[in-house]
Structure formats: C-alpha cells, structure tokens
Design a protein around this motif. Sequence first.
Motif: not given
Length: 433
Positions: A306-332
């Motif tokens: 539930s994007g509005l209430k936040g259910y399950g969003v922690k797991d989704l964020t965790q998954y996304l964090m794990e996909q990140a690749v070594k690359r300099p940030w685009d944004e400050d």
Amino acid sequence: MKALRALRTITATLSPKPHKTPLNPTFLHHFYSAQPQEEDPSHNLNSSDSENGPDSVFDSTHYTVPGLGFETNSQAPQQPTWDEKYREKADDLIFGKDTQKRKLKILEEEEERRRRVLAKALLEAALEAADDEDEEEEEVVVKEEDQKSLSVGIIGAPNAGKSALTNYMVGTKVAAVSRKTNTTTHEVLGVMTKENTQICFFDTPGLMLDKSGYIHKDMKVRVESAWSSVNLYDVLIVIFDVDRHLTRPDQRVIKLIQHMGSQPHPKQKRILCINKVDLVKKKKDLLKAAKQFEDLPGFERYFMISGLKGYGVKDLTQYLMEQAVKRPWDEDPFTLSEEVMKNISLEVVRERLLDHVHQEIPYQIEHRLIDWKELRDGSLRIEQHLITHKLSQRKILVGKNGSKIGRIGIEANEELRSIFKREVHLILQVRLK
Ligand SMILES: Nc1nc2c(ncn2[C@@H]2O[C@H](COP(=O)(O)OP(=O)(O)OP(=O)(O)O)[C@@H](O)[C@H]2O)c(=O)[nH]1
C-alpha cells in the motif's frame, strides 16, 4: 533518549506555538478572503488589472498564518449545538433516568478511545522522529568510488498510485496525489539517498496500452517519448490498483501487465507491485489476483503493497537498495535541485487545486511558473499564474471575495514552507486568457 527527545518535539508541535508576528486582527477576514489589505501600500500587483480583479490574486505576504494545522483542531471535542438542560429533560421524559447514565458511559468510552488513539499516534510519531534523527546522523560524505546508484521507473495506469508510492519512498511531496486521474503532468524525479546508495525515481505519466496492446493513438507523441525512456531504467516497477482490478477489471491494465512481464529484459529488472492492498477486505482475493499474474517470466519479484499507508514498502525499498550498482550519484543528496523544487512548487499548488476545485476545471487551466527568485534572506519568492479560458471558470477558482484562491494559496504556501524548510512568499494569480 532519542524517543524522549522526539516526544518533546512532538509535544512542542502539539502545543500552540507563539507566532513570529502577532496575530493580525483581520486574519479571519483574510483567511476567508484573498482580497489584499487595502492599507498595505506595497500591494500594487493587481490594482490596475481591472479585468481580472484584485480578488484573483493570492499573495502570501498579506496573511499572517499560524503554524501547520491552523485551520481546524480535529482533537477538540465537538460541542453540542443544543442546550444540554433541555436535552436532558427531553431524554428523561422520553427514555427515563437510565438514559443519562448510558449517555455518560458512552461519552466516557468515547473519551477513552480518543485517548488511546492519540497515545498510539504520539508513540508512532515519536518512533518515526527517532528514525529520522538516526537518518540525519548518518548524513556523512560518501566518497565517489563508494557510491552506488539505481534508476527506477514506475509505470501503471492512471490512478494506480505511482505518485503516492514515490512520495512515500522519497519522503517528500514530489508528485501530486489526488483522487482524479492523470494528475502527474511531468515526469518528476524523486531521489532517496541512504548510506552509500542513491535511488532516483522516475514517475511516468499514466502510460497505457489500448485493449489490443498497442500505444494509444491519440496520445501517441507524448506517450511514445515516455515509452522510449522506459527501457533506460535499471529497474521498472509495474504497479496496479488491486482493489479496482478485483471489482472492475480493466483490460488495458491486464494488457499492460502482461506486455511488460511477457519476457525477461536483458538489462532491466522488472517487478510487479500489487498496490492498494489496504482496500481489499478479503485477503484470499489478493492471492487470487497474484495468481493471475504469477507465471509471467518478465517479472523478477512481486510485492503486495500500500503505497499510501506504507505496507510492504519497506521490503520493496530493501529490494531496490540491493539492486543498486557501483556508479557515482547523479544528484546532490542534501539539496534539492532547483528544477525539482520548481516542479514541487507546481505540484503542491496543483494538488491544492484538485482538493478545492472540483469538476474538470483543474485540467482545463494553464498553470505556469512565472517567477522564481531566491532572495537575499534565503527566502523564496514564487509566482504562478492560473490561466482560465472561461470567465465562469475564473469565478469558481477565485471564489467569493477571493476565498477559494486564498485558501489554496495559504495551504500551498504552508506546505512549501515545510518542504523547503525556509520562508516562502507565494503569489498566485488567476487570469482570464
Ligand atoms: N487506499 C489507498 N489509496 C491509494 C493508495 N495509493 C494511492 N492511493 C490513492 O489513489 C489515488 C491515486 O493515486 P496517485 O498516486 O495520484 O496515482 P497515480 O498513479 O500517480 O495517478 P496519475 O498521476 O493519474 O497517473 C489517490 O487518491 C491516492 O490517495 C494505496 O495504497 N491505498
């Protein structure tokens, strides 16, 4: 200790704050009317604009606005509109003495329930604030060679909840959320930076396929450029409203999910987000919906959220964090770029428009950022024009004595002040084309 500090912050937030400027006695007049103070010599913005009228301008300098939540006090118990004495007499006559005791008990129970809800909210807010404090302490400089990045596109039907999910993950209002469809007018970038990882979210406008799986012809130019950028993201989130799917399935949404999940993409990970699970009463219905799409090989993972209430969003964020690749940030990571801030200012006003002006008007007006200035004292001066094509639309937008545009302006100004964490001088002008 942190929780205590957080609780103190909350208590301070809940107790009335002294205003920097004393409450203007004409505040109420100004709250309900966007008409600028006549005695204010600095106001000259619209005096010559007789066609559009002075009511059509909201200028935040003409208001003294207390802190957030100025409008109503939802915690205050509702006062009866009748005289208790007569009510008691009538109750006695009709229902007998017992009613009073019962009424008292109901009131006590209600009070107790309110106290419990408030205590829970306080505790949750304290925990959240403590989390925020932890995050703030983690804001250390990360060397470029240690930085990790991920670009994430979010795609779904209008109203599927793309903006709400982006807002929840990024933690600030980036894209307008509303009950009407197609509110996302630009592709807005949201950035989440945690430890050495930065995730950039691209909130695509409602991209849809028609019933036979082709891009809609009437929106072809706008949509085609958006489609071509879809393949560039590291991860693509395909999101759909499961509640809607279970009650009124939309063939175009089904086509979109099947199309995106039809085969694995060589360079992109695709995930399916089953959104708005909070609206589904029977959990077995959720499984039914998940089953319908579980065999699609293109999706690497499925998330019930539930994007509005936040259910399950922690797991989704965790998954996304794990996909990140070594690359300099685009944004400050610590400052919002001016482009993002400008978009936010438009989105915040747009969201207020959608809240306060019903019918189709918000979709028919031209909404322009006219001026953006950072002043010497660090404050922002933002001027936006709302250009209507019909006098009747202009009238609705301005409201009686400017009450509508005034309310939109006050709320938007407050929200922008809290997002940008600095003084904001917002000017909204409603004009007839
Ligand atoms: N109950 C519930 N409502 C949600 C959820 N996510 C979004 N909504 C609501 O659904 C409506 C649409 O949400 P948005 O985030 O604006 O949808 P969108 O996909 O960005 O819409 P477009 O900009 O039209 O493409 C809003 O009223 C949201 O509050 C959710 O998880 N649960």
